[in-house]
Write a protein that holds these residues in place. Structure first.
Motif: not given
Length: 279
Positions: A144-145, A114-125, A45-50
């Motif tokens: 974010a909701p 760092l709040a209200g995020l559409d996607l949090i990407w945690a790759a090998n971290s 699905g689409p996201v705006a803030t990552i």
């Protein structure tokens, strides 16, 4: 933190120019592999803030920007030099207005901005964190909701030699790395699905990604193999016996056994990715 996971016996936070170059080679050589993973995440699905946690030199950041052309990414890392390199690339490619860098050590706490995020990407971290359960709870609170977490972890470090080559050298180096990780990074082989659920997140998708680049490899891939094995040699200098260290030196040298003369090099990599949202 960084998003590649090439620790090779080095503890969290040991960033330097050699690692940054290795991350850039990884991004270039495995570009299609990484792009396939990000495309699968984008299909949720689409996201705006990552936010890209442990952004390193930006493989994940720039992959996300390509897949989400209207999104902005905050690249988070504890290493200022990595972030400086990432910001330079963003400016060079005209993406400076879509990338923000944020220096932060998440072991010290979650940044309030760092709040209200559409996607949090945690790759090998995540395996680098001192307390992954706490960071996962912070991630849940920062979404974010309707927001999502995409967490990926390496199944193992990349392999380059055919099975059994050099008397099984690569099997022994991987075993030595596993022993070192048990000491330095005890969370490396965690049950991530269980930890995600315990943090109040629900796994909505899970997939294992594998890739094999077959011989003959392009020149950049050979350089990647060489840089990776050189880092292995450095990180495991006290863990391997004299014969294995000599075999690694031969691979990294200029003689007949050198990587640059081999015609059987491959690159094999695998990782698992979980998508989760607040339960």
């Amino acid at each position: 933190m960084h998003n590649h996971g090439h620790d090779h016996g080095h503890g969290h936070g040991h960033h330097h120019g050699g690692l940054a170059d290795l991350l850039d080679l990884d991004a270039a050589v495995l570009r299609d592999y990484h792009a396939g993973i990000v495309a699968w995440v984008a299909g949720q699905g689409p996201v705006a803030t990552i936010a890209d946690l442990g952004a390193g030199t930006g493989a994940g950041t720039f992959g996300l920007l390509r897949q989400f052309p209207d999104a902005t990414v905050t690249a988070v890392d504890s290493d200022e030099d990595m972030l400086h390199r990432l910001a330079g690339k963003a400016a060079e490619h005209g993406l400076g207005d879509r990338v923000r860098t944020r220096r932060a050590d998440l072991d010290s706490g979650w940044p309030a901005d760092l709040a209200g995020l559409d996607l949090i990407w945690a790759a090998n971290s995540m395996h680098h964190m001192a307390d992954p359960p706490r960071v996962l709870r912070d991630i849940r609170a920062a979404l974010a909701p309707g927001g999502r977490l995409a967490l990926s972890e390496l199944d193992s470090f990349p392999r380059f030699l055919p099975d059994g080559a050099a008397g099984g050298l690569e099997d022994r180096t991987h075993a030595a790395m596993a022993r070192r990780r048990e000491q330095d990074m005890p969370h490396m082989q965690s049950d991530w699905a269980a930890l995600i659920a315990a943090a109040g997140l629900k796994v909505t998708a899970e997939r294992r990604f594998e890739t094999t680049l077959a011989a003959p490899l392009p020149e950049a891939a050979v350089r990647y193999a060489r840089a990776s094995l050189a880092r292995t040699r450095e990180g495991l200098a006290e863990d391997l016996g004299p014969a294995d260290l000599a075999a690694l030196d031969a691979l990294l040298g200029d003689g007949p056994d050198a990587l640059t003369h081999r015609t059987d090099l491959t690159i094999r990599a695998a990782r698992t990715v979980w998508i989760a949202e607040p339960a």
